[in-house]
Design an enzyme around this catalytic site. Structure first.
Site, short mmCIF file in Angstrom:
data_model
loop_
_atom_site.label_atom_id
_atom_site.label_comp_id
_atom_site.label_asym_id
_atom_site.label_seq_id
_atom_site.Cartn_x
_atom_site.Cartn_y
_atom_site.Cartn_z
N ASP A 1 13.23 73.61 75.00
CA ASP A 1 14.33 73.04 75.80
C ASP A 1 15.60 73.08 74.94
O ASP A 1 15.99 72.11 74.31
CB ASP A 1 13.96 71.60 76.19
CG ASP A 1 15.09 70.90 76.93
OD1 ASP A 1 15.94 71.58 77.51
OD2 ASP A 1 15.11 69.65 76.90
N HIS B 1 9.88 60.42 69.39
CA HIS B 1 11.16 61.11 69.64
C HIS B 1 12.17 60.11 70.21
O HIS B 1 13.31 60.02 69.74
CB HIS B 1 10.93 62.26 70.61
CG HIS B 1 12.19 62.93 71.10
ND1 HIS B 1 13.04 63.64 70.28
CD2 HIS B 1 12.75 62.96 72.34
CE1 HIS B 1 14.06 64.10 71.00
NE2 HIS B 1 13.92 63.69 72.25
N ASP C 1 11.88 67.80 83.15
CA ASP C 1 11.64 67.54 81.73
C ASP C 1 11.46 66.05 81.50
O ASP C 1 12.33 65.25 81.88
CB ASP C 1 12.80 68.07 80.89
CG ASP C 1 12.43 68.18 79.42
OD1 ASP C 1 11.22 68.23 79.11
OD2 ASP C 1 13.35 68.20 78.58
N GLU D 1 16.79 65.11 65.40
CA GLU D 1 16.00 64.14 64.63
C GLU D 1 15.91 64.55 63.16
O GLU D 1 16.11 63.72 62.27
CB GLU D 1 14.57 64.07 65.17
CG GLU D 1 14.41 63.37 66.50
CD GLU D 1 12.96 63.46 66.98
OE1 GLU D 1 12.10 62.82 66.37
OE2 GLU D 1 12.71 64.19 67.94
N GLU E 1 14.17 72.16 71.26
CA GLU E 1 13.21 71.07 71.39
C GLU E 1 11.82 71.66 71.59
O GLU E 1 11.61 72.46 72.50
CB GLU E 1 13.56 70.14 72.57
CG GLU E 1 14.85 69.35 72.33
CD GLU E 1 15.15 68.30 73.39
OE1 GLU E 1 15.87 67.34 73.08
OE2 GLU E 1 14.68 68.45 74.53
N THR F 1 16.12 77.66 79.13
CA THR F 1 14.88 77.01 78.69
C THR F 1 13.86 78.13 78.52
O THR F 1 13.61 78.88 79.47
CB THR F 1 14.37 76.00 79.73
OG1 THR F 1 15.41 75.04 80.00
CG2 THR F 1 13.13 75.26 79.23
N GLN G 1 26.03 67.65 75.46
CA GLN G 1 25.12 66.65 76.04
C GLN G 1 25.62 65.23 75.83
O GLN G 1 25.61 64.41 76.75
CB GLN G 1 23.73 66.82 75.40
CG GLN G 1 22.65 65.93 75.99
CD GLN G 1 21.35 66.03 75.18
OE1 GLN G 1 21.20 66.85 74.30
NE2 GLN G 1 20.40 65.16 75.51
N GLU H 1 8.34 71.66 72.97
CA GLU H 1 7.70 70.95 74.08
C GLU H 1 6.51 71.75 74.58
O GLU H 1 6.36 72.93 74.29
CB GLU H 1 8.70 70.76 75.24
CG GLU H 1 9.98 70.08 74.79
CD GLU H 1 10.82 69.51 75.94
OE1 GLU H 1 10.28 69.45 77.08
OE2 GLU H 1 11.97 69.15 75.70
MN MN Z 1 13.69 68.13 76.40
#
Ligand code: MN
Length: 424
Positions: free
Chosen positions: A230, A130, A123, A371, A196, A254, A237, A198
């Site tokens: 993701d 971002h 990834d 975000e 996420e 994922t 995290q 992606e």
């Molecule tokens: Mn990611």
């Protein structure tokens, strides 16, 4: 078949994305999406419709995943794509049409399976917007780290927990930081589950261990593209992240979309790489290629939608969380491949390289809740009065991706869906 001629259908002759679906016998079969149908390539092979094509590519059409197809030579894949266009095109004779018709399954009835068994999943972090917005949460005065504009940042993800769209995602348990300085960390279900948005790039032919891939050839090592979610447990995290990067806050699941759109289908939508301000550093030579700079980015829109249990129960439509475009990424797909192999690391057919969260400059383009909610501090408000800072059990995240331009038929990447299941 007529449905494929509707310029808004997403699956025109110019797309022909590959998939793997469950046949009547339950066996996985390689397919291609056309109009509102899936063309069974195994059946095409059996009916002699692929005769004359290289043996390797015919065998790949009878495989249970797309891995073999991805490992075939680019010209062989080009020949297959050309043949499928001939078979499905208006010029096909009546006998061909009959044989093709019997190899079609309605898309809505097809059970789409995980298309690729990726040995490796990486990834990246290719969106500067971002990186900047996330960095600002932790370093308001200096959001972007000094390496960002020089080196494509990435981490090795977990291939075993790649799941296909529609698979429920279990809320992970994990360790989170003490609530007070010097306290003891706790272990339990994540309290800040995130997604996420992606794009995933599947590697075509790889490289031998020790032999880098030149930036001028890197694009040809990408077979196709798909959507990827993701899933991220932000509290896990942030506690485990220092100093070696993402680990259990990411590796629980994922999601990938079932369709793999060949890069050939995206050719009309290639655009210049995002312009760098003149005073910004030019990437090092191994990442710099004139052709890649002038046409290496992709004009591909990605969206995230949220369908909560309450919205679903009330029969309401999903809430659109964001819309962004891959053309705004700081690094091109070819740069990601060239960088990945620059140390001699061998990429394998079917390996999955994800872009990282696709976010644009505007706030409404942010591709994750971290975000959108400023680190969970500003919950988003849904049409039915619900709020979210993190995902709740029963929430379904739906990613969509498409290329749209006036005068061209739309190319869709389909959907990548996943619903959050309660922790055990
Ligand atoms: Mn990611």
């Amino acid at each position: 078949m007529e449905a494929a001629n509707d310029p808004a259908c997403g699956f025109p002759l110019q797309n022909l994305p590959y998939c793997v679906f469950a046949g009547d016998d339950g066996r996985p079969r390689v397919g291609a999406g056309i109009g509102k149908s899936v063309l069974d390539l195994r059946q095409c092979k059996g009916a002699g419709l692929l005769e004359g094509l290289p043996t390797a590519i015919q065998a790949a059409c009878e495989a249970r995943t797309l891995n073999m197809l991805m490992g075939c030579a680019a010209e062989d894949n080009g020949a297959l794509r050309g043949r499928l266009m001939d078979l499905l095109g208006a010029e096909a004779d009546e006998a061909t049409r009959d044989a093709v018709s019997s190899a079609l399954t309605p898309m809505e009835a097809a059970v789409l399976l995980k298309p690729v068994e990726s040995a490796n999943y990486t990834d990246f972090y290719a969106s500067i917007h971002h990186a900047t917005r996330v960095g600002r949460l932790f370093r308001p005065e200096n959001p972007l780290l000094p390496n960002y504009k020089h080196v494509p940042i990435g981490y090795h993800g977990r291939a075993s927990s790649l799941v296909v769209s529609g698979t429920a995602v279990r809320r992970p348990r994990g360790q989170t930081k003490p609530t007070e300085p010097g306290g003891v960390p706790s272990f339990g279900p994540t309290r800040f589950l995130d997604y996420e948005v992606e794009a995933g790039l599947y590697v075509a032919k790889g490289n031998r261990l020790g032999e880098p891939i030149g930036i001028d050839r890197a694009g040809s090592h990408i077979f196709g593209i798909s959507l990827l979610n993701d899933w991220s447990a932000r509290d896990i995290q942030s506690w485990e992240n220092q100093p070696l990067g993402p680990f259990l806050g990411k590796s629980f699941a994922t999601s990938v979309s079932p369709w793999v759109v060949p890069m050939a289908a995206l050719a009309p939508f290639r655009v210049p790489a995002q312009g760098r301000p003149p005073k910004d550093p030019k990437p090092l030579g191994y990442l710099w290629d004139g052709a890649d700079q002038s046409a290496g980015a992709i004009d591909l829109t990605v969206e995230a939608w949220l369908l909560t249990a309450a919205l679903r129960a009330a029969g309401l439509a999903p809430h659109r969380l964001s819309r962004a475009n891959l053309r705004e990424l700081w690094w091109t797909p070819a740069q990601l491949v060239a960088h990945h192999a620059s140390n001699g690391c061998n990429l394998l057919p079917g390996d999955l390289l994800a872009t990282g969260t696709v976010s644009g400059r505007e706030d409404a383009t942010a591709g994750c809740l971290l975000e959108l909610t400023c680190g969970g501090e500003q919950p988003i408000l849904l049409e039915n009065g619900e709020t979210r800072s993190g995902l709740e059990d029963g929430d379904e995240v739906i990613l969509r991706g498409f290329c749209r331009r006036e005068g061209l038929p739309e190319i869709t990447l389909g959907e990548c869906r996943g619903m959050v299941a309660a922790a055990i």
